[in-house]
Write a protein that holds these residues in place. Sequence first.
Motif, mmCIF file in Angstrom:
data_model
loop_
_atom_site.group_PDB
_atom_site.id
_atom_site.type_symbol
_atom_site.label_atom_id
_atom_site.label_comp_id
_atom_site.label_asym_id
_atom_site.label_seq_id
_atom_site.Cartn_x
_atom_site.Cartn_y
_atom_site.Cartn_z
ATOM 1 N N ASP A 6 48.423 30.400 41.899
ATOM 2 C CA ASP A 6 47.981 30.410 40.501
ATOM 3 C C ASP A 6 46.795 31.343 40.329
ATOM 4 N N GLN A 7 45.881 31.296 41.269
ATOM 5 C CA GLN A 7 44.704 32.159 41.207
ATOM 6 C C GLN A 7 45.100 33.629 41.313
ATOM 7 N N GLU A 8 46.048 33.917 42.183
ATOM 8 C CA GLU A 8 46.515 35.297 42.353
ATOM 9 C C GLU A 8 47.217 35.785 41.091
ATOM 10 N N ASN A 9 48.061 34.923 40.492
ATOM 11 C CA ASN A 9 48.740 35.290 39.247
ATOM 12 C C ASN A 9 47.736 35.537 38.133
ATOM 13 N N TYR A 10 46.717 34.692 38.037
ATOM 14 C CA TYR A 10 45.682 34.858 37.024
ATOM 15 C C TYR A 10 44.944 36.179 37.226
ATOM 16 N N GLU A 15 43.929 41.669 35.399
ATOM 17 C CA GLU A 15 43.875 43.104 35.680
ATOM 18 C C GLU A 15 44.813 43.875 34.752
ATOM 19 N N GLN A 16 45.994 43.326 34.486
ATOM 20 C CA GLN A 16 46.946 43.969 33.578
ATOM 21 C C GLN A 16 46.376 44.061 32.169
ATOM 22 N N VAL A 17 45.736 42.986 31.713
ATOM 23 C CA VAL A 17 45.109 42.990 30.379
ATOM 24 C C VAL A 17 44.001 44.046 30.328
#
Length: 100
Positions: A6-10, A15-17
């Motif tokens: 979850d932390q990695e996905n966040y 970063e994408q945003v």
Amino acid sequence: METPMDQENYKRAKEQVKEIRGFYSHLMVFILVNLFFLYINLKHSPEHLWFFWPTVGWGIGVFFHGIRVFNHHPFFGKGWEERKIRQFMEEEQRRRKKYE
């Protein structure tokens, strides 16, 4: 409870945003500066439209920036890389099972 996944996905989403915000900032500066170039060109030398050349050159850069940010790589994009990595991992796994 947050998992490491979850932390990695966040982290990836954040970063994408950040990259998308950077692209829109780049696009806004591109538009404003080129409108300024157009104004200067038409005011001082309307017989020769030179503003077109920096607009085209910079526009190409904005175009490729957008392609990278929005992940629309027609050839070797992130999706291609991930598929190849998965393919190689699966092949390696099959080779190992063959010799077990």
